[in-house]
Design an enzyme around this catalytic site. Structure first.
Site, short mmCIF file in Angstrom:
data_model
loop_
_atom_site.label_atom_id
_atom_site.label_comp_id
_atom_site.label_asym_id
_atom_site.label_seq_id
_atom_site.Cartn_x
_atom_site.Cartn_y
_atom_site.Cartn_z
N ASP A 94 34.45 32.55 30.27
CA ASP A 94 34.87 32.88 31.49
C ASP A 94 34.10 34.28 31.93
O ASP A 94 33.64 35.16 31.17
CB ASP A 94 35.97 33.57 31.02
N ILE A 95 33.58 34.21 33.38
CA ILE A 95 32.85 35.14 33.92
C ILE A 95 33.73 36.37 34.20
O ILE A 95 34.82 36.21 34.76
CB ILE A 95 32.19 34.91 35.28
N GLU B 288 35.77 29.56 37.40
CA GLU B 288 34.56 30.61 36.74
C GLU B 288 34.61 30.23 35.14
O GLU B 288 34.06 31.14 34.41
CB GLU B 288 34.80 31.92 37.03
#
Length: 562
Positions: A415-416, A459
């Site tokens: 996950d960004i 994301e």
């Protein structure tokens, strides 16, 4: 057809001296140039003569001492010389006997003592003509059968290369000629697109070594293509030495030991006007046309101005079709007067080859379209890596496979960090670019053939690692995080650093056949949640027994420095 003054050589098989003398007198009353009669006294001597010489007809007496019987004697003669017509001379005046002899292969039947000179001559001419017609019909049936077989083979395959090669081999064998080839004309539409697509021999049989690579031969073949377009017909040259050919074609053909040529066009439908209109202003230099520079093999017509917007030679026929190429047969052993049936035969084959080529192209285009559809269905449109659907499919397959083999399967979820803040500051265009770069780094780290990098959603990304331990998955995760750090993607709103970072969750398990892949996904997702809860920019592992969602163990990544 026979002419009145044609000289005929007749073999008389007769052991009765009186009957033989009568036949000789009847035919001898004509000029010697009309009938040349040779008499033998036995069937065995007749067979020997047929082996040694060629005769136009046989007069066969069925009452000879060494005779086998009417039908058997005819069968023996037909087996030895199947195309020589037979006129039977018999003492039996019976319609059933005559009919039986005709069915056995005789062309006519005369009763001794009941025919005169005119009837005998008429019977000989009739037998020769009837045999000629029967032979033509037999050859036509053979050709039609072979053509049918070749057409069936062409239609049953979608491999253009195989179709073309088998066609030239079968044509060479059937026509009993020395060389057969299929030449593809220069594809001007492709070259206008900027591609190098010169004319070339795409299939050949009986060609000498180095023939296909010979540029002079290719230039001469290109000339033949333009001749076919201009003439809207075939090119049938019986004698190259006496033919009127452009430039140095005659010398080139002579150097290649070619004595006779038969070429038929292979047409294809094509919208050339549209192709040229799309490329207005593009002009091809003459010296680049099929390697014809400093060569006088090109027809003078090629120097004429072309339509505005293109200098490409026009390969279109009167019906608007374009010349794809040609099917050519060469005779090298001597001059050859090409028969109409040979021309028709090649033309029919060329038509079928054209259909097969178009079919092959359609199948190829369909395969490409299906491949693109498959890519669209399995690829994320923004990042270019696998989408969620492909991720679910591959994970299911790997779970089943590794369950049977009792091997580990690892799953990494990424996950960004603070991506919403990134999007708010840099905008959606900047966010999309960030997603693409992160996806590229993740895909580059999943190097093995079985590994899969996918966009899980938003994301969030995932990597499926078959037959990979937790330690191996950790190595991959760290490399991905390090690669992202080396990109130094600015993140002005990140509370933990100046650049984009990732949070990672890893789960590893030996899949069970009765369990859903969702179990592994929940484990990796739980580890990811733990990484985000503990401050982000770190890698967390699910417990050893991923199925029971044991507490995750985490390792912090080095902070991104300004």
């Amino acid at each position: 057809m026979l002419t009145r003054n044609q000289s005929l050589k007749i073999l008389l098989v007769e052991d009765d001296l009186a009957d033989a003398t009568l036949i000789e007198d009847l035919l001898g009353s004509f000029s010697e140039s009309l009938f040349r009669l040779q008499t033998v006294k036995s069937l065995e001597m007749g067979l020997a003569c047929l082996e040694a010489e060629k005769f136009d007809a046989v007069l066969l007496d069925l009452s000879m001492s060494d005779g086998l019987g009417g039908s058997e004697e005819i069968a023996v003669l037909k087996a030895r010389s199947p195309t020589v017509p037979i006129v039977v001379l018999t003492d039996i005046n019976d319609d059933n006997t005559a009919l039986s002899l005709l069915r056995s292969g005789a062309q006519d039947c005369l009763v001794k003592g009941r025919f005169h000179r005119t009837l005998l001559v008429r019977a000989i001419h009739y037998a020769i003509e009837r045999q000629r017609i029967e032979e033509q019909l037999r050859q036509q049936a053979i050709r039609e059968r072979l053509l049918g077989q070749m057409i069936e083979h062409i239609r049953s395959s979608i491999d253009a290369a195989s179709i073309l090669q088998s066609t030239v081999a079968e044509v060479r064998q059937f026509l009993k000629t020395d060389r057969v080839l299929i030449y593809r004309c220069q594809d001007w539409a492709s070259q206008l697109d900027g591609e190098e697509q010169k004319g070339a021999i795409v299939a050949g049989d009986g060609l000498p070594l180095g023939y296909i690579e010979n540029q002079s031969i290719s230039a001469a073949l290109a000339v033949s293509c333009f001749f076919l377009v201009e003439s809207q017909s075939v090119q049938a040259i019986a004698d190259v030495s006496s033919a009127e050919l452009a430039g140095s074609c005659k010398e080139l053909l002579a150097d290649c030991e070619i004595a006779a040529v038969l070429s038929v066009p292979i047409w294809q439908s094509g919208d050339w006007e549209t192709a040229f209109q799309r490329r207005q202003g593009i002009v091809l230099e003459p010296e680049k046309i099929a390697g014809a520079a400093e060569d006088d093999l090109w027809l003078p017509a090629l120097a004429k101005p072309q339509a505005q917007g293109s200098s490409a030679p026009d390969l279109r026929g009167e019906n608007g079709n374009s010349l794809w190429g040609m099917l050519t047969a060469y005779n090298c052993s001597g001059v050859r007067e090409w028969q109409q049936w040979e021309i028709d035969f090649l033309q029919q084959l060329a038509n079928q080859v054209a259909i097969a080529i178009e079919q092959s192209q359609l199948y190829r285009q369909l395969a490409i379209a299906n491949q693109k559809l498959q890519e669209l269905a399995t690829t994320d449109g923004l990042t270019g890596i696998a989408n969620r659907r492909q991720f679910d499919r591959v994970l299911m397959l790997e779970c089943r496979r590794l369950a049977r083999q009792e091997l580990p399967l690892s799953l990494i979820m990424f996950d960004i960090d603070f991506f919403k803040l990134y999007n708010d500051f840099y905008g959606h265009v900047g966010g999309d670019d960030c997603l693409r770069q992160v996806a590229g780094a993740i895909a580059s780290a999943a190097k093995r053939a079985g590994d899969l990098a996918a966009r899980y959603g938003g994301e969030e990304f995932a990597v499926v690692l078959p037959n990979t331990s937790a330690e191996g998955a950790n190595v991959v995760a760290r490399k991905i995080c390090d690669d992202i750090a080396s990109l130094k993607l600015p993140h002005a709103r990140s509370p933990i650093g100046s650049y984009v970072t990732l949070s990672c969750g890893i789960a590893t398990a030996i899949p069970a056949e009765e369990e859903s892949p969702d179990t592994l996904i929940r484990s990796a997702d739980s580890a990811l949640y733990q990484a985000k809860t503990e401050g982000k920019n770190r890698i967390c592992h699910a417990g050893r027994n991923a199925r029971r969602l044991e507490p995750a163990s985490c390792q912090t990544m080095s902070a991104s420095a300004d």
